[in-house]
Design an enzyme around this catalytic site. Structure first.
Site, short mmCIF file in Angstrom:
data_model
loop_
_atom_site.label_atom_id
_atom_site.label_comp_id
_atom_site.label_asym_id
_atom_site.label_seq_id
_atom_site.Cartn_x
_atom_site.Cartn_y
_atom_site.Cartn_z
CD GLU A 181 -2.98 -0.92 -0.09
OE1 GLU A 181 -2.93 0.11 -0.78
OE2 GLU A 181 -3.75 -1.85 -0.36
CE1 TYR A 193 -6.95 2.65 -0.81
CE2 TYR A 193 -4.59 2.83 -0.41
CZ TYR A 193 -5.67 2.13 -0.92
OH TYR A 193 -5.49 0.93 -1.51
CG ASP A 235 -8.89 3.79 -4.82
OD1 ASP A 235 -10.14 3.71 -4.90
OD2 ASP A 235 -8.13 3.30 -5.66
#
Length: 291
Positions: free
Chosen positions: A37, A120, A138
């Site tokens: 991520e 996020y 997102d």
DNA sequence: GATCCGTGGAA
DNA sequence: TTTCCAAGGAT
């Protein structure tokens, strides 16, 4: 259109068309999800995959990365871009190791307290690593919601107070179903409901898409460029200086770093900025190295 | 809320 | 060639 039917269309499509990505493998560890991520923050999937593999082989758990000098993270980041993320990821590994027993936290407020983790990423980790039920928002999801639900050609600027409730309203009640819906919405935005030339003829939401029903109205006002010109920018200069330092294990004199940037003023701003960000350190009189 | 922060591929 | 933009975060 009930939210459940909307979600079901996305989840069913995702079950058939999901890409086989490393972080979707069964048993992929939470640490791997966290690293992926960070790397995926503004960097395309295809560029992340090989780097992610290197990182997890070298640093299979947070403590391994935390034990390294932060400069090693910057070096291993290579050309993923936005190298401050490498520094934050290292700091995140240190915090996880020293404050959380080496275990990636599961709850969103705790995740939000870690370096480099925002709205996020915190929810992405809680959902994709641990299977908990949260709305993930997102750039892909904001675009799909804007079009399919709101009938707009594109999403407005990110706004958590508006974006999170909008996604929550669509979220299935079941944890696992909600996780697949989040992932499916992102995948839909990445593969079908793309920013340019969306493939509406392949979209599982076509029959219920508000944008399609409205006749695909376009944006009325021209949007300003999403970024300033890169050529000749300070960002380019910072990248050039850092590239020299990544390529060597030894400190480098400023005279040699300066060769990477033609404009002296720009070189000065680049070095000052990199020092301020902690991406480089001064180890002597006009001699620099990775931290 | 606006701005800053890399890199590279596609249109 | 230029422009767009890609699983954002911090200030």
């Amino acid at each position: 259109m009930p939210a459940t039917a909307f979600a079901a269309a996305v989840v069913d499509w995702f079950a058939l068309h999901a890409r086989d990505l490393p972080w979707r493998r069964p048993g992929f560890p939470p640490w791997g999800t966290l690293v992926s991520e960070f790397m995926l923050q503004q960097t395309p999937v295809v560029r992340v995959i090989p780097r992610l593999d290197e990182w997890l082989t070298r640093w299979p758990e947070p403590a391994a990365l935390a034990a390294e000098a932060p400069g090693e993270a910057v070096r291993a980041w290579q050309s993923l871009g936005y190298p401050r993320r490498a520094l934050r990821l290292h700091a995140c590994a240190v915090a996880i190791t020293t404050e959380h027993g080496g275990v990636v936290p599961r709850d969103v407020p705790t995740l939000l307290g870690l370096p480099g983790i925002g709205d996020y990423t915190a929810r992405a980790i809680a959902v994709f690593a641990y299977g908990d039920r949260h709305p993930v928002v997102d750039t892909n999801i904001r675009r799909v919601v804007a079009r399919a639900v709101e009938g707009l050609p594109d999403a407005a600027a990110p706004n958590a107070k508006r974006d999170l409730p909008a996604m929550t309203a669509l979220l299935p009640a079941d944890d696992g179903e909600a996780a697949r819906f989040n992932a499916g919405m992102m995948e839909l935005g990445a593969l079908i409901c793309t920013a340019r030339s969306p493939k509406c003829e392949l979209c599982p939401l076509a029959a219920q898409c508000a944008w399609r029903a409205a006749g695909y109205p376009e944006t009325e006002v021209a949007r300003r460029p999403v970024q300033k010109a890169y050529e000749g920018s300070d960002r380019q200069a910072r990248g050039a200086v850092l590239r020299v330092l990544r390529a060597t294990a030894h400190p480098v004199p400023g005279s040699r770093l300066g060769e990477a940037v033609t404009d002296p003023a720009r070189y000065g701003r680049a070095v000052a900025g990199l020092l301020a960000d902690g991406l480089i350190v001064a180890v002597g009189d006009d001699v620099f190295a990775l931290p």
